[in-house]
Write a protein that holds these residues in place. Structure first.
Motif, mmCIF file in Angstrom:
data_model
loop_
_atom_site.group_PDB
_atom_site.id
_atom_site.type_symbol
_atom_site.label_atom_id
_atom_site.label_comp_id
_atom_site.label_asym_id
_atom_site.label_seq_id
_atom_site.Cartn_x
_atom_site.Cartn_y
_atom_site.Cartn_z
ATOM 1 N N GLN A 1 11.336 3.038 4.601
ATOM 2 C CA GLN A 1 11.920 4.066 5.457
ATOM 3 C C GLN A 1 12.431 3.463 6.771
ATOM 4 O O GLN A 1 13.519 3.791 7.238
ATOM 5 C CB GLN A 1 10.885 5.155 5.754
ATOM 6 N N GLN B 1 6.341 2.286 1.259
ATOM 7 C CA GLN B 1 7.211 3.416 1.564
ATOM 8 C C GLN B 1 7.554 3.462 3.049
ATOM 9 O O GLN B 1 8.698 3.708 3.432
ATOM 10 C CB GLN B 1 6.544 4.729 1.143
ATOM 11 N N ARG C 1 1.386 1.374 -2.044
ATOM 12 C CA ARG C 1 2.685 2.031 -2.229
ATOM 13 C C ARG C 1 3.113 2.790 -0.975
ATOM 14 O O ARG C 1 4.296 2.834 -0.643
ATOM 15 C CB ARG C 1 2.627 3.002 -3.415
ATOM 16 N N THR C 2 2.172 3.404 -0.290
ATOM 17 C CA THR C 2 2.557 4.146 0.912
ATOM 18 C C THR C 2 2.895 3.204 2.056
ATOM 19 O O THR C 2 3.740 3.518 2.896
ATOM 20 C CB THR C 2 1.440 5.118 1.340
ATOM 21 N N SER D 1 2.099 9.265 2.587
ATOM 22 C CA SER D 1 3.457 9.406 2.079
ATOM 23 C C SER D 1 4.277 10.338 2.963
ATOM 24 O O SER D 1 5.439 10.046 3.300
ATOM 25 C CB SER D 1 3.429 9.928 0.640
ATOM 26 N N ALA E 1 5.105 8.637 6.287
ATOM 27 C CA ALA E 1 6.216 7.697 6.155
ATOM 28 C C ALA E 1 7.555 8.420 6.100
ATOM 29 O O ALA E 1 8.537 7.993 6.722
ATOM 30 C CB ALA E 1 6.025 6.831 4.905
ATOM 31 N N GLU E 2 7.612 9.511 5.358
ATOM 32 C CA GLU E 2 8.852 10.272 5.258
ATOM 33 C C GLU E 2 9.281 10.810 6.621
ATOM 34 O O GLU E 2 10.460 10.769 6.986
ATOM 35 C CB GLU E 2 8.692 11.424 4.275
ATOM 36 N N TRP F 1 11.914 1.319 -8.068
ATOM 37 C CA TRP F 1 10.617 1.541 -7.424
ATOM 38 C C TRP F 1 10.489 2.982 -6.969
ATOM 39 O O TRP F 1 11.447 3.568 -6.449
ATOM 40 C CB TRP F 1 10.458 0.617 -6.226
ATOM 41 N N ARG F 2 9.325 3.568 -7.172
ATOM 42 C CA ARG F 2 9.040 4.915 -6.700
ATOM 43 C C ARG F 2 7.772 4.884 -5.849
ATOM 44 O O ARG F 2 6.817 4.183 -6.180
ATOM 45 C CB ARG F 2 8.854 5.880 -7.866
ATOM 46 N N PRO F 3 7.750 5.659 -4.746
ATOM 47 C CA PRO F 3 6.594 5.621 -3.842
ATOM 48 C C PRO F 3 5.321 6.220 -4.420
ATOM 49 O O PRO F 3 4.239 5.963 -3.914
ATOM 50 C CB PRO F 3 7.080 6.418 -2.629
ATOM 51 N N SER F 4 5.430 7.030 -5.461
ATOM 52 C CA SER F 4 4.220 7.634 -6.045
ATOM 53 C C SER F 4 4.465 7.916 -7.518
ATOM 54 O O SER F 4 5.601 7.884 -7.994
ATOM 55 C CB SER F 4 3.859 8.938 -5.314
ATOM 56 N N SER G 1 3.359 -4.015 -5.483
ATOM 57 C CA SER G 1 3.497 -3.550 -4.090
ATOM 58 C C SER G 1 2.811 -4.447 -3.061
ATOM 59 O O SER G 1 2.563 -4.011 -1.940
ATOM 60 C CB SER G 1 2.970 -2.108 -3.948
#
Length: 273
Positions: free
Chosen positions: A84, A80, A76-77, A175, A178-179, A232-235, A99
């Motif tokens: 991004q 993400q 997932r990360t 996470s 990535a942000e 979809w959600r990253p976490s 994923s």
């Protein structure tokens, strides 16, 4: 309409970023790589707006990009990070339910730039999180996690403070990394767009219109092509939230360089067109 010269120039900037020990120089090269990708994207948008032949020859496409093997933890990360980077390069992205891959929608040059950036940055993200765990800095920290308490009819969900496990530390670190990368690339993209609009006031309206048309074309193409369902959600709430690990990941994201001559087992070979 793949431009190999553009990719060569971006690759050169990535190697320069990787070759310097100066954090500020690395930041400048990374921003330059994103600005170059944005400038090329603007040029194509303008060409398509003014030349029917160019508009006919270039159109949005889809590309499937492999992220990792089924069952691998932490995908997932990785997703993400790709999302991004894609956002800074005008892509819309669908994510497989497990994923293991993404489907990106956009123009080919934007897809190429996104993959070049992702290939470098995913390696750095994994290496930085490995170094964080090996340092032991996460030990003694805690994470907030959703748990089920009580029995039978009285069972309920609650937030508990638990010792920070290695996997939770890794996920939170990556996470936040990535942000931070996403924010840096968006800043570089916005700077380049502002520069393009300010360079020639007489062309400002046509540039803004071309970029808007491009955005709408990608959006319409996505609506016609995508079969994705859900969000979809990253976490997830169950994965836990660690402020300490996220701070460490954010710092690593600020320091990250862009380079493509690295290799890390399991991180690069998954990319597939």
């Amino acid at each position: 309409m793949r431009d190999d010269r553009l990719l060569t120039r971006i690759a050169g900037l990535l190697r320069q970023a990787e070759g310097t020990d100066n954090e500020h120089e690395a930041e400048a090269f990374m921003a330059a790589a994103q600005r170059l990708a944005t400038a090329s994207s603007i040029d194509l948008a303008l060409a398509r707006a003014h030349d029917p032949a160019t508009r006919t020859a270039s159109a949005p496409i889809t590309r499937q990009v492999g992220i990792g093997e089924k069952g691998k933890r932490g995908l997932r990360t990785y997703v993400q990070l790709f999302v991004q980077i894609g956002r800074a390069n005008d892509l819309t992205v669908d994510v497989a339910s497990n994923s293991t891959f993404v489907i990106a929608y956009g123009f080919e040059s934007d897809l190429d730039a996104t993959e070049a950036l992702y290939t470098s940055l995913v390696i750095q993200m994994v290496a930085a999180s490995d170094a964080y765990l090996k340092s032991g800095a996460y030990k003694g920290e805690t994470a907030r996690q959703v748990v089920t308490v009580g029995d039978g009819f009285f069972r309920r969900r609650a937030v508990a403070e638990k010792p920070l496990s290695p996997i939770t530390a890794r996920l939170n670190f990556q996470s936040a990394f990535a942000e931070r990368i996403g924010k840096r690339l968006l800043d570089a993209r916005d700077d380049e767009r502002a520069h393009a609009l300010a360079t020639d006031d007489s062309a400002r309206g046509s540039t803004e219109l071309a970029l808007r048309d491009k955005e709408l074309e990608v959006r319409d193409f996505y609506k016609q092509s995508s079969t994705a369902r859900g969000t979809w959600r990253p976490s997830s709430a169950q994965s836990g939230y660690s402020t300490a690990a996220r701070r460490a990941g954010d710092r690593a994201g600020r320091r990250a360089r862009i380079g493509q001559d690295q290799s890390l087992p399991g991180a690069r070979g998954a990319i597939d067109r």
